[in-house]
Write a protein that holds these residues in place. Structure first.
Motif, short mmCIF file in Angstrom:
data_model
loop_
_atom_site.label_atom_id
_atom_site.label_comp_id
_atom_site.label_asym_id
_atom_site.label_seq_id
_atom_site.Cartn_x
_atom_site.Cartn_y
_atom_site.Cartn_z
N ILE A 1 33.21 49.94 40.58
CA ILE A 1 33.18 51.44 41.25
C ILE A 1 34.37 51.81 41.60
O ILE A 1 34.70 53.04 41.88
N ARG A 2 35.53 50.99 41.44
CA ARG A 2 36.77 51.56 41.34
C ARG A 2 37.15 52.86 40.26
O ARG A 2 37.75 53.67 40.40
N LEU A 3 36.45 52.35 39.12
CA LEU A 3 36.57 53.49 38.00
C LEU A 3 35.77 54.63 38.25
O LEU A 3 36.32 55.87 38.07
N GLU A 4 34.61 54.43 38.83
CA GLU A 4 33.69 55.68 39.18
C GLU A 4 34.25 56.52 40.37
O GLU A 4 33.93 57.59 40.37
N ASN B 1 39.42 48.16 47.29
CA ASN B 1 40.27 47.06 47.27
C ASN B 1 39.66 45.79 47.88
O ASN B 1 38.73 46.41 48.65
N ALA B 2 40.12 44.64 47.53
CA ALA B 2 39.58 43.46 48.19
C ALA B 2 40.55 42.72 48.76
O ALA B 2 41.91 42.57 48.28
N ILE B 3 40.03 42.23 50.11
CA ILE B 3 41.01 41.36 50.60
C ILE B 3 40.46 39.78 50.56
O ILE B 3 39.13 39.60 50.80
N GLY C 1 41.47 48.81 43.24
CA GLY C 1 41.23 47.55 42.28
C GLY C 1 41.79 46.44 42.56
O GLY C 1 42.02 45.41 41.68
N ALA C 2 42.75 46.43 43.49
CA ALA C 2 43.85 45.17 43.98
C ALA C 2 42.98 44.10 44.69
O ALA C 2 41.94 44.39 45.33
#
Length: 301
Positions: free
Chosen positions: A180-183, A192-194, A235-236
Motif C-alpha cells: 500500500i505504500r506503492l498505491e 511506515n512501520a515501527i 516504507g521504512a
C-alpha cells in the motif's frame, strides 16, 4: 530547523489506553494534533473490555490544553471501526494520521498453541491494522494527504520462541505495508512501520525491572511521531528502544544463474555458497526490481 507540529491535523491512535499507544497519543496532542484515543480496554489476552483507560488518556490530553475524544471499538470489528471513523469525521471533518498500535498476546509453543489462539492474535494484529487503514484510506486519498504508522516486531522479522501467532501477524503487516505504500504515493499517503522494544504490560513479565526501566514506552514515541509527520519517509521499518534507533531492511543476495539445461537439485546444493554470498546484496523497493534481476541474469548479466 522548525519543530515538528500537527496543528490542524487529526490523528487516530489504536490501543492508546496505556503503554506505547498512550505515549503516542499524548505526544501528538502536545504537538497540536486533535486525537482519537481508541482502546477496547481488554486484558492482555484480548478478553473483556472497558472505556476507562481511553477516557483517562483523553482527560490527560485535555489537562494539557489539547483536544481529544475516546473510542472503545475493537479494531477487529467492522461496525466498530466504521463507527470510530464516523465519530472522528463528525467531530473534526478529516483524518490525517492513523497509528495502528492495538495488540494482544497469547504466547505458547506451536505444539501447545490452539488454532483459536493463533487466529485471534492474527486477527487483532494483522486485520486490526488492515481494517482501520481501509476505513481511512479513501478519506486520505480525497485529502491527498495521509500518514499511517503500523506496528511490527522483531518476533516477525527474526522469530521468537512461543510467538508463532504474533510473529506471523507482525511480518504480515510488513507485507501489507510494502504494497500500500506503492498505491498511496500518488495521493501523498505515506505508511511506515515501527518495531518497538519497550516495557509495556505485554513485556513486563519477560525482563527484570532494571532493564524495563530503560525501556520506557516514551523512548519509542519520538520515532513514531516522526513517521507520522509531514516530513516522514514511506516504507521504512524503524526499530526503536531505550533511546536507540535503527532501520530494518529486507535484503536479497545477487545469487547465481544456473541455466535451464540439466538443472538439478544437486546444482542448487553445490552452488549454495554463491547463492548465499552477501556481496552485492540489495534491498529492493518493489517486486519488479527482483524480477528485473532474474531477467538480467537470464541474459548473462
Amino acid at each position: 530547523m522548525a519543530d515538528i507540529r500537527f496543528d490542524g491535523k487529526v490523528a487516530i491512535v489504536t490501543g492508546a489506553g496505556g503503554g506505547l499507544g498512550k505515549q503516542h497519543a499524548l505526544e501528538l496532542a502536545r504537538r497540536g494534533a486533535k486525537v482519537v484515543v481508541n482502546d477496547l480496554g481488554g486484558s492482555m489476552d484480548g478478553s473483556g473490555g472497558s472505556s476507562a483507560a481511553a477516557d483517562a488518556v483523553v482527560e490527560e490530553i485535555k489537562a494539557l490544553g489539547g483536544e481529544a475524544i475516546s473510542n472503545g471499538s475493537s479494531v477487529t470489528d467492522d461496525a466498530g471501526v466504521a463507527h470510530m471513523v464516523k465519530q472522528t469525521m463528525d467531530q473534526w471533518g478529516r483524518i490525517d494520521v492513523l497509528i495502528a498500535n492495538a495488540g494482544i498476546l497469547r504466547d505458547k509453543s506451536f505444539a501447545k498453541m490452539t488454532m483459536e489462539d493463533f487466529e485471534l492474535v492474527l486477527n487483532v494484529h494483522l486485520m486490526g491494522t488492515v481494517k482501520p487503514t481501509k476505513a481511512v484510506w479513501e478519506i486520505m486519498r480525497e485529502q491527498n494527504y495521509g500518514r499511517i504508522v503500523v506496528t511490527t516486531s522483531s518476533s516477525g522479522m527474526y522469530g521468537n520462541f512461543g510467538q508463532s501467532n504474533y510473529g506471523a501477524a507482525k511480518l504480515g503487516i510488513i507485507g501489507f505495508m510494502n504494497t500500500i505504500r506503492l498505491e498511496g504515493q500518488k495521493n501523498n499517503i505515506h505508511i511506515n512501520a515501527i518495531s518497538p522494544v519497550a516495557a509495556t504490560r505485554m513485556t513486563e513479565n519477560l525482563m527484570p525491572p532494571a532493564i524495563l526501566e530503560k525501556l520506557k514506552p516514551e523512548y519509542v514515541t519520538p520515532g513514531v511521531v516522526y513517521l507520522a509527520s509531514e516530513e516522514a519517509p514511506t516504507g521504512a521499518i524503524l526499530t526503536a528502544g531505550a533511546g536507540a534507533f535503527a532501520l530494518t531492511r529486507l535484503y536479497e543476495t545477487e545469487g547465481v544463474y544456473l541455466g535451464e539445461g540439466g538443472l538439478s537439485v544437486e546444482e542448487v546444493r553445490d552452488n549454495w555458497s554463491k547463492i548465499s554470498d552477501p556481496a552485492g546484496q540489495q534491498a529492493y523497493l518493489n517486486g519488479g526490481e527482483q524480477s528485473g534481476k532474474f531477467f538480467r541474469k537470464m541474459q548473462g548479466g
